[in-house]
Scaffold this motif. Structure first.
Motif, mmCIF file in Angstrom:
data_model
loop_
_atom_site.group_PDB
_atom_site.id
_atom_site.type_symbol
_atom_site.label_atom_id
_atom_site.label_comp_id
_atom_site.label_asym_id
_atom_site.label_seq_id
_atom_site.Cartn_x
_atom_site.Cartn_y
_atom_site.Cartn_z
ATOM 1 N N GLN A 39 15.115 -10.971 -55.671
ATOM 2 C CA GLN A 39 15.098 -11.744 -56.878
ATOM 3 C C GLN A 39 14.180 -11.724 -58.026
ATOM 4 O O GLN A 39 12.839 -11.703 -57.508
ATOM 5 C CB GLN A 39 15.121 -13.296 -56.407
ATOM 6 C CG GLN A 39 16.689 -13.594 -55.441
ATOM 7 C CD GLN A 39 17.763 -13.659 -56.309
ATOM 8 O OE1 GLN A 39 17.882 -14.043 -57.534
ATOM 9 N NE2 GLN A 39 18.787 -13.522 -55.629
ATOM 10 N N HIS A 40 14.433 -11.966 -59.256
ATOM 11 C CA HIS A 40 13.503 -11.980 -60.252
ATOM 12 C C HIS A 40 14.003 -12.691 -61.344
ATOM 13 O O HIS A 40 14.687 -12.754 -62.279
ATOM 14 C CB HIS A 40 13.548 -10.554 -60.839
ATOM 15 C CG HIS A 40 12.987 -9.518 -59.982
ATOM 16 N ND1 HIS A 40 11.484 -8.948 -59.549
ATOM 17 C CD2 HIS A 40 13.853 -8.589 -59.286
ATOM 18 C CE1 HIS A 40 11.870 -8.129 -58.570
ATOM 19 N NE2 HIS A 40 13.028 -7.749 -58.551
ATOM 20 N N ASP A 41 13.442 -14.076 -61.179
ATOM 21 C CA ASP A 41 13.568 -15.146 -62.298
ATOM 22 C C ASP A 41 15.210 -15.156 -62.516
ATOM 23 O O ASP A 41 15.545 -15.241 -63.760
ATOM 24 C CB ASP A 41 12.895 -14.911 -63.440
ATOM 25 C CG ASP A 41 11.320 -15.045 -63.338
ATOM 26 O OD1 ASP A 41 10.996 -15.848 -62.381
ATOM 27 O OD2 ASP A 41 10.785 -14.184 -63.954
ATOM 28 N N GLY A 42 15.990 -15.307 -61.393
ATOM 29 C CA GLY A 42 17.315 -15.462 -61.533
ATOM 30 C C GLY A 42 18.263 -14.238 -61.506
ATOM 31 O O GLY A 42 19.512 -14.227 -61.669
ATOM 32 N N LEU A 43 17.427 -13.025 -61.775
ATOM 33 C CA LEU A 43 18.140 -11.725 -61.873
ATOM 34 C C LEU A 43 18.162 -11.116 -60.457
ATOM 35 O O LEU A 43 16.954 -11.110 -59.915
ATOM 36 C CB LEU A 43 17.547 -10.841 -62.911
ATOM 37 C CG LEU A 43 17.934 -9.436 -62.764
ATOM 38 C CD1 LEU A 43 19.324 -9.447 -63.305
ATOM 39 C CD2 LEU A 43 17.050 -8.509 -63.725
ATOM 40 N N THR A 44 19.052 -10.649 -59.883
ATOM 41 C CA THR A 44 19.236 -10.151 -58.419
ATOM 42 C C THR A 44 19.201 -8.527 -58.629
ATOM 43 O O THR A 44 20.164 -8.075 -59.302
ATOM 44 C CB THR A 44 20.131 -10.482 -57.641
ATOM 45 O OG1 THR A 44 20.175 -11.765 -57.583
ATOM 46 C CG2 THR A 44 20.229 -9.852 -56.310
ATOM 47 N N GLY B 101 12.527 0.915 -56.813
ATOM 48 C CA GLY B 101 13.465 0.165 -55.701
ATOM 49 C C GLY B 101 13.980 -0.967 -56.508
ATOM 50 O O GLY B 101 14.394 -1.254 -57.418
ATOM 51 N N ALA B 102 13.820 -2.310 -55.661
ATOM 52 C CA ALA B 102 14.274 -3.587 -55.996
ATOM 53 C C ALA B 102 13.369 -4.263 -56.811
ATOM 54 O O ALA B 102 13.833 -5.415 -57.170
ATOM 55 C CB ALA B 102 14.721 -4.387 -54.724
ATOM 56 N N LYS B 103 12.167 -3.703 -57.311
ATOM 57 C CA LYS B 103 11.201 -4.459 -58.019
ATOM 58 C C LYS B 103 11.429 -4.329 -59.500
ATOM 59 O O LYS B 103 12.310 -3.055 -59.731
ATOM 60 C CB LYS B 103 9.808 -3.666 -57.895
ATOM 61 C CG LYS B 103 9.196 -3.836 -56.255
ATOM 62 C CD LYS B 103 7.802 -3.236 -56.295
ATOM 63 C CE LYS B 103 7.485 -3.428 -54.729
ATOM 64 N NZ LYS B 103 6.095 -2.589 -54.644
ATOM 65 N N LEU B 104 11.057 -4.857 -60.267
ATOM 66 C CA LEU B 104 11.106 -4.843 -61.587
ATOM 67 C C LEU B 104 10.057 -4.216 -62.380
ATOM 68 O O LEU B 104 9.020 -4.683 -62.314
ATOM 69 C CB LEU B 104 11.220 -6.292 -62.367
ATOM 70 C CG LEU B 104 11.829 -6.301 -64.125
ATOM 71 C CD1 LEU B 104 13.291 -5.954 -63.939
ATOM 72 C CD2 LEU B 104 11.881 -7.918 -64.314
ATOM 73 N N GLY C 180 18.694 3.137 -64.199
ATOM 74 C CA GLY C 180 17.943 2.711 -63.224
ATOM 75 C C GLY C 180 18.743 1.986 -62.139
ATOM 76 O O GLY C 180 20.017 1.855 -61.900
ATOM 77 N N THR C 181 18.440 0.673 -61.729
ATOM 78 C CA THR C 181 18.757 -0.254 -60.996
ATOM 79 C C THR C 181 19.931 -1.285 -61.672
ATOM 80 O O THR C 181 20.344 -2.187 -61.412
ATOM 81 C CB THR C 181 17.993 -1.311 -60.142
ATOM 82 O OG1 THR C 181 17.001 -1.668 -60.890
ATOM 83 C CG2 THR C 181 17.098 -0.195 -59.062
ATOM 84 N N GLY C 182 19.821 -0.997 -63.253
ATOM 85 C CA GLY C 182 20.677 -1.777 -63.842
ATOM 86 C C GLY C 182 20.035 -2.988 -64.503
ATOM 87 O O GLY C 182 20.705 -3.957 -64.992
ATOM 88 N N ALA C 183 18.849 -3.109 -64.367
ATOM 89 C CA ALA C 183 17.884 -4.513 -64.968
ATOM 90 C C ALA C 183 18.181 -4.740 -66.391
ATOM 91 O O ALA C 183 18.507 -5.809 -66.758
ATOM 92 C CB ALA C 183 16.497 -4.376 -64.815
ATOM 93 N N LEU D 274 24.379 -10.407 -69.330
ATOM 94 C CA LEU D 274 24.209 -11.905 -68.907
ATOM 95 C C LEU D 274 24.086 -12.800 -70.340
ATOM 96 O O LEU D 274 24.444 -14.017 -70.317
ATOM 97 C CB LEU D 274 23.390 -12.135 -67.731
ATOM 98 C CG LEU D 274 23.602 -11.725 -66.326
ATOM 99 C CD1 LEU D 274 22.487 -11.781 -65.577
ATOM 100 C CD2 LEU D 274 24.668 -12.542 -65.858
ATOM 101 N N ALA D 275 23.371 -12.351 -70.968
ATOM 102 C CA ALA D 275 22.676 -13.155 -72.113
ATOM 103 C C ALA D 275 23.884 -12.836 -73.214
ATOM 104 O O ALA D 275 23.840 -13.659 -74.015
ATOM 105 C CB ALA D 275 21.408 -12.660 -72.773
#
Length: 382
Positions: free
Chosen positions: A189-194, A204-207, A248-251, A258-259
């Motif tokens: 989880q990153h401030d509401g973003l999974t 990885g799953a890091k931002l 990448g992971t789609g961040a 979402l915005a």
């Protein structure tokens, strides 16, 4: 007859005098496989960058080899090299049970990340034959004892071989029980973003820091105005198309979707692990149906002049080599897919100084954000 390795090419990947389509590790893996004389249908190859291993085995009479390549460029290079040499009789697969069921010999070019190695080793232990032998190889300068430790989680016996031609093989056998849940994908989880990530996905799953800086510059992070939102804000304007190039992971893609609920978002990456991760990230954030995720090389399947906004955090490595060619190819891709007046937002390490190249390839480029390490620019397509 000796296999003509020198005829192999990297295209459509970057080609240069200091970049070749095979290395000594490929040759060691092929020699070991030929010595073991396992039937082709019981051999799986993973990480064959441009097809050297698969095609050498096929040419040596081992029909039925199964192969998994993470990169779209590698898959296309394999097909082009096979056509050039007139070779058939191999089959490409994703990293799944179909790739590995019944395999008694797995040949692996060691990946850069330990997470990717862990996912691959688990898959081999989970799905291959009970007597499978995994032969992994890499350049000595890039190998570490941690790789042996990762392999030991999935195999009871792990033996490093003597180095040859600056490469080394590791032989893993006696797979451990892999009946539990696979270690990947992972989520964070990153401030509401999974974010969801498979082992081969960058960061990885890091931002990663560059992505966070670009999100902030776009007003999708911890502050700032969203300059890209203007593309579809005019009354009566059709919803804009936004492309996350090298997603990448789609961040970036998921944060933008979402915005901006009314935009069309395309996420594209040449890594199959990244694409699987981005799809999982979209699903984890409840917008799987709103993002079109493509396994593609430099947005080749995106139409010319179809994008209003492109978001880009380009790599500066090709494999283990530092090379700007990958970034340049993505700048060229952005220029091709952007409509006139469309915007490209790029984040890069400030020391790379891409602004002049962006101006040359895309159009007028200005700095919109800067941190001690990263620069964000906005380029307008001429």
């Amino acid at each position: 007859m000796e296999f003509p390795y020198g005829r192999l090419r990297r295209r459509p990947d970057v080609e240069a005098e200091n970049l070749q389509a095979y290395d000594a590790t490929d040759l060691l893996l092929v020699d070991r496989a030929l010595a073991l004389d396992v039937p082709g249908e019981e051999i799986t190859v993973i990480g064959d960058e441009y097809g050297a291993i698969t095609l050498a085995l096929t040419a040596g009479g081992h029909a039925g080899v199964r192969v998994h390549q993470d990169l779209a460029t590698g898959r296309r290079a394999l097909d082009l090299n096979a056509a050039e040499l007139g070779l058939t009789g191999f089959a490409s697969h994703e990293l799944d049970a179909e790739l590995l069921t019944g395999a008694r010999l797995v040949l692996l070019q060691l990946p850069k990340s330990l997470a990717e190695l862990e996912e691959v080793a688990d898959a081999v232990a989970r799905w291959a034959a009970p007597n499978v032998v995994l032969v992994a190889g890499g350049r000595v300068k890039h190998m570490t004892l941690a790789q042996n430790e990762v392999l030991a989680r999935s195999f009871a016996v792990v033996q490093a071989q003597r180095a040859e031609r600056k490469s080394r093989l590791i032989i893993a056998s006696e797979p451990r029980d892999a009946a539990g849940e696979p270690p990947f994908p992972v989520r964070q989880q990153h401030d509401g973003l999974t974010l969801v990530a498979h082992g081969g996905a960058f960061a990885g799953a890091k931002l990663d820091i560059g992505t966070r800086v670009l999100l902030d510059a776009l007003g999708l992070g911890r502050g700032g105005a969203d300059p890209g939102a203007e593309a579809g804000d005019a009354p009566g304007a059709s919803p804009p198309t936004v492309v996350d190039l090298g997603c990448g992971t789609g961040a970036l893609a998921v944060s933008y979707a979402l915005a901006h609920p009314d935009v069309r978002v395309i996420a594209t990456d040449r890594s199959a692990a990244a694409v699987a991760s981005a799809r999982a990230t979209a699903a984890a954030n409840g917008i799987a149906g709103r993002i079109d995720v493509m396994h593609d090389d430099a947005a080749s399947e995106v139409s010319d002049r179809s994008a209003d906004v492109v978001l880009l955090n380009p790599p500066f490595h090709l494999g283990t080599s530092v090379h700007t060619g990958a970034a340049i190819r993505l700048f060229e891709a952005a220029a091709r897919i952007l409509r006139p007046g469309g915007e490209l937002f790029t984040v890069y390490n400030s020391s790379l100084g891409y602004r002049a190249e962006l101006t040359r390839l895309v159009g007028p480029t200005e700095q919109v954000h800067r941190t001690p390490k990263f620069t964000v620019t906005r380029s307008i397509r001429r």
